[in-house]
Write a protein that holds these residues in place. Structure first.
Motif, mmCIF file in Angstrom:
data_model
loop_
_atom_site.group_PDB
_atom_site.id
_atom_site.type_symbol
_atom_site.label_atom_id
_atom_site.label_comp_id
_atom_site.label_asym_id
_atom_site.label_seq_id
_atom_site.Cartn_x
_atom_site.Cartn_y
_atom_site.Cartn_z
ATOM 1 N N LYS A 87 1.003 -1.061 -0.241
ATOM 2 C CA LYS A 87 0.005 0.029 0.019
ATOM 3 C C LYS A 87 1.010 1.423 0.039
ATOM 4 O O LYS A 87 0.335 2.187 -0.547
ATOM 5 C CB LYS A 87 -1.001 0.010 1.180
ATOM 6 N N ASP A 88 2.105 1.019 0.702
ATOM 7 C CA ASP A 88 2.915 2.277 0.640
ATOM 8 C C ASP A 88 4.381 1.952 -0.115
ATOM 9 O O ASP A 88 5.116 3.034 -0.310
ATOM 10 C CB ASP A 88 3.353 2.766 2.249
ATOM 11 N N LYS A 89 4.523 1.134 -0.492
ATOM 12 C CA LYS A 89 5.647 0.522 -1.302
ATOM 13 C C LYS A 89 5.472 -0.069 -2.589
ATOM 14 O O LYS A 89 4.358 -0.405 -2.929
ATOM 15 C CB LYS A 89 6.326 -0.678 -0.529
ATOM 16 N N GLY A 90 6.418 -0.188 -3.608
ATOM 17 C CA GLY A 90 6.462 -0.840 -4.971
ATOM 18 C C GLY A 90 7.293 -1.985 -4.608
ATOM 19 O O GLY A 90 8.417 -2.194 -4.033
ATOM 20 N N ILE A 91 6.676 -3.124 -4.989
ATOM 21 C CA ILE A 91 7.424 -4.663 -4.903
ATOM 22 C C ILE A 91 7.460 -5.219 -6.085
ATOM 23 O O ILE A 91 6.399 -5.475 -6.831
ATOM 24 C CB ILE A 91 6.526 -5.403 -3.760
ATOM 25 N N ILE A 92 8.753 -5.674 -6.338
ATOM 26 C CA ILE A 92 9.014 -6.771 -7.591
ATOM 27 C C ILE A 92 9.377 -8.220 -6.854
ATOM 28 O O ILE A 92 9.942 -8.071 -6.090
ATOM 29 C CB ILE A 92 10.039 -6.116 -8.198
ATOM 30 N N ILE A 93 8.588 -9.144 -7.354
ATOM 31 C CA ILE A 93 8.546 -10.223 -6.882
ATOM 32 C C ILE A 93 8.891 -11.396 -7.827
ATOM 33 O O ILE A 93 8.250 -11.184 -9.019
ATOM 34 C CB ILE A 93 7.563 -10.718 -6.021
ATOM 35 N N SER A 94 9.804 -12.199 -7.606
ATOM 36 C CA SER A 94 10.129 -13.335 -8.676
ATOM 37 C C SER A 94 10.255 -14.542 -7.805
ATOM 38 O O SER A 94 10.971 -14.752 -6.711
ATOM 39 C CB SER A 94 11.594 -13.252 -9.343
ATOM 40 N N ASP A 95 9.677 -15.649 -8.138
ATOM 41 C CA ASP A 95 9.375 -16.927 -7.512
ATOM 42 C C ASP A 95 8.947 -18.000 -8.562
ATOM 43 O O ASP A 95 8.032 -17.748 -9.329
ATOM 44 C CB ASP A 95 8.459 -17.046 -6.505
#
Length: 220
Positions: free
Chosen positions: A172-180
């Protein structure tokens, strides 16, 4: 709103293109998922964004600040690598303020997920427990943008669900990049999906595209 912007990023090894003309952006309030088979360069991409590896060419910017050095990333980008990084002899409760601001330190300390480990050191934790603690420290960190490389690896389905909830909450307050490699767990929480294949990053709008690129079998 903040924005992480990566443009024209390229990387080669021994004359072979690993990453070519990569473009990707992530805004605060969003989760961006990156899928791809083993060896396609996902971890290399995240390391270059974080600054621990260098591209042959790269343009990386957070808001109006172009990031040229590792120290430019402080409090802007945090990275959860696949390899364990916790110092072995420091209690977990003493590590929390190093990664988190006061508000998130208090919030994380009260989390039922980390409470069993607060007075333990990394050397006393199992591999799965280390992964949980490290993921929590990065997700709750002070940085505006979070890079997560295989955060669900070795976690039980129940713990995976709890980490997914926290990723959504913190986004909600951050940008997140995720790889899995657990692609369904990535799909479930991502606002945007990219597939890294043949050294290029492709924006995915429909599950059928993952089948067309042979990332998923046609039967799914």
């Amino acid at each position: 709103m903040g924005k992480l912007h990566i443009d024209s990023l390229s990387k080669s090894f021994n004359g072979n293109d690993i990453l070519k003309d990569i473009y990707i952006s992530c805004e605060t309030g969003k989760v961006v998922g990156i899928l791809g088979r083993n060896g396609t360069g996902k971890s290399t991409l995240l390391k270059i964004i974080f600054g621990t590896s260098k591209g042959d060419y790269q343009y990386i910017r957070v808001d109006n600040k172009v990031l040229q050095h590792q120290w430019d990333r402080k409090n802007k980008i945090a990275y959860l690598p696949q390899d364990f990084f916790l110092p072995k002899g420091i209690k977990i409760k003493n590590l929390i303020p190093i990664f988190c601001n006061k508000e998130n330190s208090e919030k994380l300390t009260e989390s039922d997920l980390i409470k069993p480990f607060l007075y333990e050191t990394s050397r006393n934790l199992s591999g799965g427990e280390k992964k949980i603690v490290e993921a929590l420290l990065i997700i709750f960190s002070e940085s505006k943008f979070i890079l997560l490389d295989e955060p669900f690896n070795g976690l039980s389905p129940k713990m995976t669900t709890e980490i997914q909830k926290l990723i959504i909450e913190q986004s909600k307050d951050k940008g997140i990049i995720i790889s899995d490699h657990r692609y369904q767990e990535v799909l479930d929480i991502s606002d945007e999906i990219y597939l890294l294949a043949d050294s290029h990053l492709k924006s995915i709008k429909d599950l059928k595209e993952l089948q067309q690129y042979n990332y998923l079998p046609k039967s799914i």
